[in-house]
Design a protein around this motif. Sequence first.
Motif: not given
Length: 501
Positions: A361-362, A368-370, A403-404, A497-500
């Motif tokens: 997740f971003t 949002s999930m929390q 989406e995720p 996302l992984r690269s960040k």
Amino acid sequence: MIFIKFHLRVLGITRNNKFISKCIINNSKFLCCQKTSTPYETETCLRKQLEEVFKFKNTNVSNWIIENKARALCIEYYKSQKMDRQQFLQLLAAKYAVQHDDICNIAKKLLCTESNNKRLIISYEQKLKSILTSDYQWLFLIIGRLESGVKFLVDLRTDIMELMVETKETDENIVIQQLNMTLQDLLLLWFSVGFLHLERITWQSACDILQKISDYEAIHPIKNWLDLKQRVGPYRRCYVFTHPSMPREPLVVLHTALCDIIPDSVKGIEDAKTRILGDKRKEITFQEEDKSKIKAAIFYSITSTQKGLKGIELGNYLIKEVANKVISEFPMIRELSTLSPIPNFRSWLLEKLKQDVNYIFTADECKSMQNILKEENVALGLKKIFNNSLWTNEKELCEMLREPLIRVCAWYLYKEKRRNYALNNVANFHLRNGAVMWRINWLADPSPRGVANSCGIMINYRYYLHESEKNSQNYIENYFINASEDIINIAMRQNELRSKM
């Protein structure tokens, strides 16, 4: 059950019943009248019967006598328990394998022979060829000649593979592997596609075959006899491969739906049939199918039924033969596709969440999930809700996850590898067969099984027959995964996302 189980079960006769006195294998009778025995007596009996068979190797005794001895051995094996079978297989693998000292001795003599002594060279080569053939290969060939003997060997290999997994000691495992490889080579020869028979299954097929079609279905379990009747009825096609030595035993089963478009869900298959039928409510026949409306053939379930044939490619040939069959029957078909499960995706996802939730997740998605889960630890919260399929009824949660999860699923399918091939076994199968990863479908299978496997996500693999050979070769030789632009783009978003991290 859809039908009364085969008479073996009615009589209480099963493959593992040690008290069996009448062994019936696929309607062929192996008869023996034995007293009930203890496990030790059974193991001793197996050993003695094995010795009885090999006593006649390299003799001029009639094949009829040898085959009778082999038949008695098969009966005793079917009667025995797991521990006795494993001891038998260990004995077979160790005592009746090739003799390495003999091979070395002949090889030395061959190397020392003058190159111009052709007669002696040929003699040593023939001896070398003979001793490179294990004794148990000779036994397998004898058993293969028996009625239902091939089926026995397929079952035997299932037990061998199980023993390989359970054998930890390295040297012992190596000899079991050699036993497995020898039997696999024979089965590869006997089950080459030229020997297989393509058979279409309909509601008029034999009762026991229909029962097996129901029992073997591994992807979408058949609920009742009405469900089975629909799956072999109009706007569906069910084909199997059988073998002359196992005539009433489907080896691979392929279910195909005839649709107007490529569906994006299990329900979409039913919706396609409803659209095609229109206002018709009565039951139709195959002759009444509207061929002008069939534009797509969907392979929605393929099942290999014999564990002992693992590693022997049959399903890929079945898909291609069925594809040609349905195209010739329905000339308007322009699209060939699967609607495939993604087994083990959920397990892989939970493991990645456990390692680092930011892998999936971003930062905004995590917040949002929390809020939705009312749980600070997102990984723990998702592990709890993923324990069952009830979460698929929660609209807000589904929208948040869509989406995720599609993004990470695209990464899993397209980028996660094992030995340079796709990690997912279904993906690997279709890519080796020349298919293209085409579309990932959210909540395509919201059943408990579908959610447990892959959070309900499914994928379409497209088959372009004129390109499949090239695609297959490119994947097998160059490890290239052919995927649609859409899937590649989604996977690359996960890569960003992984690269960040």
